[in-house]
Design an enzyme around this catalytic site. Structure first.
Site, PDB file in Angstrom:
ATOM      1  N   GLY A 147       2.121   2.200  10.902  1.00 23.71           N
ATOM      2  CA  GLY A 147       3.118   3.270  10.799  1.00 23.71           C
ATOM      3  C   GLY A 147       3.763   3.641  12.127  1.00 23.71           C
ATOM      4  N   GLU A 195      -6.856   5.103   7.755  1.00 28.96           N
ATOM      5  CA  GLU A 195      -6.574   6.521   7.447  1.00 28.96           C
ATOM      6  C   GLU A 195      -7.780   7.165   6.777  1.00 28.96           C
ATOM      7  OE1 GLU A 195      -2.835   5.863   5.421  1.00 28.96           O
ATOM      8  OE2 GLU A 195      -1.947   5.286   7.334  1.00 28.96           O
ATOM      9  N   ASN A 246       0.873  -1.186   0.000  1.00 24.87           N
ATOM     10  CA  ASN A 246       0.000   0.000   0.000  1.00 24.87           C
ATOM     11  C   ASN A 246       0.905   1.229   0.000  1.00 24.87           C
ATOM     12  OD1 ASN A 246      -1.848   2.029   0.446  1.00 24.87           O
ATOM     13  ND2 ASN A 246      -2.209   1.504   2.605  1.00 24.87           N
ATOM     14  N   GLU A 274      -6.029  -4.683  10.460  1.00 29.15           N
ATOM     15  CA  GLU A 274      -4.966  -3.696  10.687  1.00 29.15           C
ATOM     16  C   GLU A 274      -5.277  -2.921  11.969  1.00 29.15           C
ATOM     17  OE1 GLU A 274      -2.708  -2.511   6.958  1.00 29.15           O
ATOM     18  OE2 GLU A 274      -4.502  -1.282   6.954  1.00 29.15           O
ATOM     19  N   SER A 313       2.949  -2.074  10.493  1.00 30.17           N
ATOM     20  CA  SER A 313       4.385  -2.153  10.783  1.00 30.17           C
ATOM     21  C   SER A 313       4.999  -3.518  10.421  1.00 30.17           C
ATOM     22  CB  SER A 313       4.662  -1.820  12.255  1.00 30.17           C
ATOM     23  OG  SER A 313       4.270  -0.495  12.546  1.00 30.17           O
ATOM     24  N   LYS A 372       0.140   4.354  -0.332  1.00 30.75           N
ATOM     25  CA  LYS A 372      -0.414   5.603   0.219  1.00 30.75           C
ATOM     26  C   LYS A 372      -0.119   6.758  -0.747  1.00 30.75           C
ATOM     27  CE  LYS A 372      -0.002   3.506   4.705  1.00 30.75           C
ATOM     28  NZ  LYS A 372      -0.067   3.613   6.139  1.00 30.75           N
ATOM     29  N   HIS A 397      -9.676   1.705   4.756  1.00 27.52           N
ATOM     30  CA  HIS A 397      -8.399   1.828   5.483  1.00 27.52           C
ATOM     31  C   HIS A 397      -8.580   2.795   6.657  1.00 27.52           C
ATOM     32  CE1 HIS A 397      -4.246   2.843   6.395  1.00 27.52           C
ATOM     33  NE2 HIS A 397      -3.900   1.734   5.756  1.00 27.52           N
TER      34      HIS A 397
HETATM   35  P1  PGA Z   1       2.667   0.314   7.663  1.00 29.35           P
HETATM   36  O1  PGA Z   1       1.228   0.616   6.980  1.00 29.35           O
HETATM   37  O2  PGA Z   1       3.139  -1.001   7.126  1.00 29.35           O
HETATM   38  O3  PGA Z   1       3.524   1.463   7.224  1.00 29.35           O
HETATM   39  O4  PGA Z   1       2.437   0.271   9.144  1.00 29.35           O
HETATM   40  C1  PGA Z   1       0.286  -0.416   6.794  1.00 29.35           C
HETATM   41  C2  PGA Z   1      -0.970   0.143   6.182  1.00 29.35           C
HETATM   42  O5  PGA Z   1      -1.336   1.287   6.455  1.00 29.35           O
HETATM   43  O6  PGA Z   1      -1.653  -0.547   5.398  1.00 29.35           O
END
Ligand code: PGA
Length: 277
Positions: free
Chosen positions: A176, A100, A13, A170, A216, A15, A98
């Site tokens: 993150g 976010e 992903n 998630e 992460s 982003k 997601h």
């Molecule tokens: P990350 O993000 O691996 O940077 O923690 C995962 C995601 O948001 O799908």
């Protein structure tokens, strides 16, 4: 990966990172590194990169998709994008719900449900993201939260289509943050989710559904996560941005999927007691 009937799927992903130029440069480096991979490789790229990347990825084992879409077929929604536009550009899947999107753009389960339905209608494979916040975990509401997200986001999905939806667990506190959930905790929640999916439809369908973990994920924790019986793959954010780090995770996942085919893994689902659920 308890079940060799389920594919191992690794999703990147990106982003809001990578221009068309840097996307194509990534692909050039990445494809030779993963050409012998035995897992499925998905890359969710920014909208502008979908067309050029889908074209450049033709004939490779890399599948290109999107990170979001609107629930409407079309309309006066300035700045939004429709599923059929993504499909036309070459996307084959779309990430929906997601955290976010939920947190920063106030998307709720009802909206995500409408998007899942539209994506299926438009011929895009949905990857539905669910997961609890740190506060919800502290309040021991993880089980309740993931159940309500699954129930509401998957409401009224035609039964024959449900099995094609990929679920990504998630936990919001792990995204993150460099604080991934432990493999034991991930297994416990994935096992719960598979049970909730069986309640929505049947055990047969739930056993076919791919459930990914995201938050992460790095090279050093990928193997232990993938070894869990109900973990069928990974959704990788930061570590998917460079061809080198993402390909290393893919190769780990491939080794894991080969091991799975070789020895039929113990079917017993390891349940760890965690009173935080
Ligand atoms: P990350 O993000 O691996 O940077 O923690 C995962 C995601 O948001 O799908």
């Amino acid at each position: 990966m308890a079940n060799s009937d389920r594919p191992v799927v690794i999703v990147g992903n990106w982003k809001m990172y990578h221009t068309i130029d840097t996307s194509l440069a990534f692909l050039k480096d990445f494809v030779p590194l993963v050409q012998n991979a035995t897992c499925q490789i998905f890359l969710a790229v920014p909208f502008t990169s979908i067309g050029p990347m889908a074209e450049a990825a033709k004939g490779t084992n890399v599948t290109i998709g999107a990170q979001n879409m609107n629930s409407a077929a079309e309309g006066a929604f300035t700045g939004e994008i429709a599923g059929k536009m993504l499909k036309e550009a070459g996307a084959q899947f779309v990430i929906l719900g997601h955290s976010e999107r939920r947190r920063l753009f106030h998307e709720d389960n009802a909206f995500v449900n409408a998007k899942v339905k539209r994506a299926l209608f438009d011929g895009l494979q949905p990857i539905l993201c669910i997961g609890e916040t740190a506060k919800e975990r502290e309040e021991k509401r993880t089980s309740e939260i993931v159940k309500s997200q699954l129930d509401q986001c998957l409401a009224n999905i035609p039964k024959e289509k449900l099995a094609t939806v990929i679920i990504a667990y998630e936990p919001v506190w792990a995204i993150g943050t460099d604080q991934p959930a432990t493999p034991e905790l991930v297994q416990e929640v994935h096992h719960l989710c598979r049970g909730f999916l069986a309640e929505l439809d049947s055990k047969e369908v739930a056993d076919k559904m791919v459930i990914l973990y995201g938050g992460s994920v790095k090279l050093d924790n990928a193997k232990a996560l993938l070894e869990q019986p109900d973990v069928d793959g990974l959704l990788v954010g930061g570590a998917s941005l460079s061809a080198e780090s993402f390909s290393e995770i893919i190769l780990k996942a491939s080794a894991e999927s080969i091991a799975l085919q070789d020895d039929t893994k113990q079917e017993s689902h390891r349940i760890i007691e965690d009173d935080n659920l």
